[in-house]
Design an enzyme around this catalytic site. Sequence first.
Site, short mmCIF file in Angstrom:
data_model
loop_
_atom_site.label_atom_id
_atom_site.label_comp_id
_atom_site.label_asym_id
_atom_site.label_seq_id
_atom_site.Cartn_x
_atom_site.Cartn_y
_atom_site.Cartn_z
CG MET A 1 -32.26 22.87 1.86
SD MET A 1 -31.89 24.03 3.19
CE MET A 1 -31.84 25.57 2.30
N GLY A 2 -35.86 21.52 -1.22
CA GLY A 2 -37.20 21.63 -1.75
C GLY A 2 -37.45 22.94 -2.46
CB ALA A 3 -38.83 25.74 -2.68
CG LEU A 4 -37.82 20.45 -6.17
CD1 LEU A 4 -38.15 19.10 -6.82
CD2 LEU A 4 -36.38 20.49 -5.72
CG HIS A 5 -35.42 26.81 -8.54
ND1 HIS A 5 -34.24 26.52 -9.20
CD2 HIS A 5 -35.05 27.15 -7.26
CE1 HIS A 5 -33.21 26.68 -8.39
NE2 HIS A 5 -33.67 27.05 -7.20
CG HIS B 1 -33.72 22.67 -7.15
ND1 HIS B 1 -34.64 23.60 -6.74
CD2 HIS B 1 -32.76 22.64 -6.20
CE1 HIS B 1 -34.25 24.11 -5.58
NE2 HIS B 1 -33.11 23.55 -5.24
CD GLN C 1 -28.35 24.67 4.57
OE1 GLN C 1 -28.12 23.46 4.59
NE2 GLN C 1 -28.42 25.36 3.44
CE LYS D 1 -28.31 29.88 -6.07
NZ LYS D 1 -28.05 30.40 -4.67
#
Length: 294
Positions: A31-35, A38, A62, A154
């Site tokens: 869903m993006g906001a990659l860390h 990811h 969701q 997770k």
Amino acid sequence: MLDILTDPVSASAWCHNHRMLNHSIGYVPTMGALHAGHLSLIERAIAENDVSCVSVFVNPLQFNDPQDYRSYPRDLKSDCKILREFGCDMVFTGGNREMFPEASSIEDVEIVDPGRFAHGLEGEFRPGHLEGVCTVVDRLFRFVGPCRAYFGLKDFQQLLVIQNLADQLGYPEVIPCTTIRDKLGLALSSRNQLIKPADLTIAAQIHRALLSARQHWQSKDRDCDSLRTAMDRVLSGTTLKVEYADVRDPVKWQGESPTGEMPRAVALIAARINDVRLIDNLRLDQSECLTEPQ
């Protein structure tokens, strides 16, 4: 070179063309906001396949809390920059209309049954969440087609739902990947960006509670009540608002909270710190290295 595709139909054609060349495809839905969490999945997808692709879609189905959906971090430009530098081959996105072209509105999308693994815990505290996950992942799997799909551990209950979905479809091969944690032990999540710096040590008590349950397990205390009590002792001394701190059999899975001794177990916690909801889990009968982001 990173191919940036703005609709899933183009992504489907891209994947089909590579399969026609007998290229294996590694796929990471996000869903993006990659860390760094990811990126650990993407790293495996790149290393273990001929080509790699990532989807970025914040799925409204969701989110049972509209505010959670609105506040979810979004930065596609930054995500694409990271993917390009990391060596990913393709990223695709799209809006609700592109993902669900048959529906006039998101409320009209036909929901996919997530199966028995959705019972209890997340299924109870986030009604509709796993149905929404299953529905969009079903759609994404159909767009991408046969591949290897990489998911972090997770979201343990979600992973069980997705593995069951893949079994029903006959594809893809779902690859579970180790949870990446920060130096405090906090599992990495896009939502962590919303936690105030002063609250990070409090949030990290979730992992400490899971480790307490594992210590009991390793000392041969494998009674469900004892394992739950071990987690409660840690969590009760914090300002976290705990939704659940429980154990399940990771193979048989049961919606109800189990009783008695367990042959194997995963401990699972969901808690809120202010308005940020966090989840984490730990297999008690298996070892886990503390994997920190690089």
